[in-house]
Every structure is written in C-alpha cells, then in structure tokens.
Design an enzyme around this catalytic site. Sequence first.
Site, mmCIF file in Angstrom:
data_model
loop_
_atom_site.group_PDB
_atom_site.id
_atom_site.type_symbol
_atom_site.label_atom_id
_atom_site.label_comp_id
_atom_site.label_asym_id
_atom_site.label_seq_id
_atom_site.Cartn_x
_atom_site.Cartn_y
_atom_site.Cartn_z
ATOM 1 N N GLU A 89 5.681 -3.204 0.670
ATOM 2 C CA GLU A 89 5.753 -2.815 -0.749
ATOM 3 C C GLU A 89 4.916 -1.554 -0.867
ATOM 4 O OE1 GLU A 89 4.574 -1.719 -3.944
ATOM 5 O OE2 GLU A 89 3.386 -3.567 -4.162
ATOM 6 N N VAL B 188 0.515 4.526 5.576
ATOM 7 C CA VAL B 188 0.017 3.374 6.324
ATOM 8 C C VAL B 188 1.153 2.397 6.607
ATOM 9 C CG1 VAL B 188 -1.602 1.444 6.296
ATOM 10 C CG2 VAL B 188 -2.291 3.649 5.359
ATOM 11 N N GLY B 189 2.117 2.319 5.698
ATOM 12 C CA GLY B 189 3.273 1.451 5.923
ATOM 13 C C GLY B 189 3.987 1.780 7.226
ATOM 14 N N GLY C 124 0.825 -1.199 0.000
ATOM 15 C CA GLY C 124 0.000 0.000 0.000
ATOM 16 C C GLY C 124 0.858 1.248 0.000
ATOM 17 N N CYS D 214 1.317 0.130 -8.873
ATOM 18 C CA CYS D 214 2.382 0.673 -8.028
ATOM 19 C C CYS D 214 3.672 0.910 -8.801
ATOM 20 C CB CYS D 214 2.645 -0.251 -6.845
ATOM 21 S SG CYS D 214 2.962 -1.960 -7.296
#
Length: 520
Positions: free
Chosen positions: A221, A203-204, A199, A255
Amino acid sequence: MADKTDLQYTPLEDINKLHATLRAGHNSGKLRSIEYRKYQLLQLAYLVKDNAKRFEEALTADLGRPVLETYFFEINSTIGDIKAIHSSVEKWAKPTKPPFSLNFAAMRPVIYKEAKGIVLIISPFNYPLWLSVPPLAGAIAAGNSVLLKPSESTAAVSALFAELIPKYMDPDVLAVVNGAIPETTRLLELPWDHILYTGNGRVGKIVATAAAKHLTPVTLELGGKSPVIIDPNCDLETAARRILWGKVVNAGQTCVAPDYILVPRSFQDKFIDALIAQYKQFYPDGQIKDDQFSNLVSPGAFRRVKGLLDATKGQIVIGGETIEEKKYIAPTIVKDVTAEDALMSEEIFGPVLPIVPIADIDEAITFINERDHPLALYVFSRDDEIKKKVFRNTKSGAAVANETVIHCAVDGLPFGGVGPSGYGAHTGKYTFDIFTHLRSSIDPPSWVDKILGFRFPPYTSKKLKTAETALGVSLPTRPTGPPADVRPTSRGLGKWVLLLLAALVAGGLTKRSKSLTAAT
C-alpha cells in the site's frame, strides 16, 4: 505534550531468534484452533482498550495529534476492527465448496482455508496504530504467527508496542522488532510466507525485490498523488468542507489525503472562496492551536514539505506559515499551480493543497491519466453522468464521489492501490484473505474410475473416442465479426433511446394522420 520516548532498537542478533520462535510457534499447530485465535484476538483488543490513554499520549508525542482525531481514526477504529474480525473468524475459516459442477461433483471438491505461516507486517508512521493492529488481527485470525516492524519515526507508539505486546500476546504468535534500515534489512533477508508493507514506493520496490528472492507474496500500500476533480455543478459548501478536512487531518499525512485539486479555470476563484470560508470556520480565531492540528512527524518531513512550498510558482491564498522547531506548517491553499510546479513533483504528504486550473472535465481526466494511478480519486459533482465518466475513464485504487478519506474505514470495502499506488487489498475479511492460503482438495470415490477409466494406459482408439466424447466442449456460434459499436454506454441507455425514438415516430405519425384528415 509528552516527550518523545527514546526508542530501543532490537539487537540484530535477536531478529533471527524471533523469526525461529515464530516459525516454531506456527509449526506447533496451536493456531489451528479457532478458539485460540479468538483468544489472541481479544487479547489484542484489550491491549488497545486497556491502554487507550497511553496510546493517546504516545500519538500526541509523535505527531501532535488532536485527541479527537486519535480516537476517530485510530483507537476506536482499531478496537472496532478487531471485534469485527473476532466475530467473523469462525465463518471465514470454514472450508467452502466451489460452484456445483455435474462433471466433478462426485469428486467432492472443497477449498480449505489455511494459514500461510509466518508473516511480516511493516507499518507506517502516519497511522501507526490503525495500520498495525487490525492487519495483525487479520493475520492471526487466519492462523499465522506475525512479526510487526513499526515505524522508527513514531518512537513513542513503537516503544509502547514493544512494551505491551509481550504482556498481552503469546510470543509464539506475535513479536515486535524496532529499528531502522539495518533492522529492516535483516528482516527482509529472512524467508517469510507473506509481507504486508505500507509506505512509499521507493521502499516498496526494495521490499518487493527482497521478497522475490524467497518467492514471498507481498501486499503493498504505497499512496501517491490522489487528485480531486471539481465539477461546477457540485454542492460547493459540502465539497469545500470535506476536501479541506481531508487535507488538514493529521496535517495532511494521510495516504489517501486529497493531494491536488483539478477545477475548471472559470470556477477556480469561486471554489477557493468556498475553501477559505470553511478554513475560517475550522479555525475561527485565526490561530491554529496545538490541540487542533498535528505537526509533521520529523524534522526531515518538515524540511521536505517546506521545500516544496518554498519552490512553488503558485499563489498562496491562505496559510503558508511555518515554525521549524515545532515541525509546524499551517494548512495552506495555493492557486494557479501548473503541472510542472514543485508541488506536483511528488506526493505532498503535508497540509498544502495545490489548485490546478484546467479547461474542463475532459482535460482533468487526461491530466490524471498522464500520471501514475493514484491510491484514491475523488470527484465532487451532483451529476451522475459526470461521476460515471470520471470513474470509467480513469484508474485508481478507490473511486470516491462527494467525500474524502473515510472510504478506507467503510465496512466491507477493500483498501488498496493499483499499479504504482500498490497491489493487494486489506481491511476486514480482505486482510484475512491476503494471509490465507486457499488449499484445493478433492476426494473421489473408487467408482469414479468407471467413468474416467479411459485416462489410464494402455491408450486405445476406443479410449480416445470416449475421451473426445466426454471432454469435448461445445462453443457458441462463431461470430461473423466484432460488435458494431463497442463504446461504453450508460446502464439502461438503450431502453431510453428506443422509447424516445418510439415517441418521435408516434408523434410524426399522429401529425401525418391529422394532416391527411384535414386534407380530406
């Protein structure tokens, strides 16, 4: 187009129960059996194969995904990945031996491949099948029990997971939690043995921080702004076709999609002409039909990308149309974009392609290095030295020449980022590896103590001398200083320089010999 499904969120009180069930399932030892793992893998493959049409319809409902893209990127790729894992799991799971060492061979060193335990996979909305199921397969192949948290943004696919997984899979091995922030927060409060999150970086950081409280290893990732460098000495038609395709598939919600183009200023207009020519081949009647192009995943995603497009100071050369009720943004090319432009402020994750004019390849390299390391970097050139120069002087998750996007699916290549674009890698055996604990082991026979007996007390001067003899390390000769030239050179360049010098010297001697002959 099918209507979006109303997604039923998992009750918070059930999440701890699912976690406990998976822990008990792993502790039962059933997944130590390679055959049972293979059985579960085939069940997972048939889950997708039996329900391919339903996944196709769900992806259309969630993303307006053209059918060809769905089968190319998700359904066929997913089934193929599971089959490859199923075929290889026995080989991957076998214990291995380290390289032979005379000092330790008698200790019979071995590396066991063991499951980490129970793992959490938090998957994204953009490729909800391919970025969920093959990672699940890799984790199960490694002997883990798994909890999948799919994206709430792709409600139809996530609902299908919730329906189908209990029908096909052992509930001790695989479970699903659907929901949004509260459900994900509850999941992250629990102890896991590995977390894979795909994502965005914001948020990572939350995932990594939560995992750190339990010392849980994490694979992230995260994407980022993947640049494309254009060398005027490229196959222009091929470059334009592959770059535009990489940007428009899934409406740019990839991505590793080309995020922006760096092109020499003098070549910008010629490159744009080539892009427009390909654009007209992709959409020959000028109308981009629903079955040819995806929509943005949500109203919020639409508003964000439209806001970037509205704020650009660049010139739109083609596209730019938007329809809010359809979450539709046409494939759009924008020229004369500067480093400070709104389109350069964040990852676009939509079908808008900014063209940033620069002076030359050196400025392009500097431009990239002044920003976060991207998940992918692309260069289009016929010149091998240009490609090497770009790759050696930049850092990115992947470095790709003359292609876009599809490197993620190439057998045997890891898929992952570096720095802000993520860490760790998966796909194929790399997925098996991230969910595997490498357990070192030795089993020395008793007679080894006749050789290493000096390690036991009481310590004596004789034992110390024996230890110095047995454990002493001989180093190469001490260098007198650093190498004269530490600059990187092309492979084999020295040989060609020597040959060139030899030819010049030989030519000079020949001329001198002829001059002497003429003089006499």
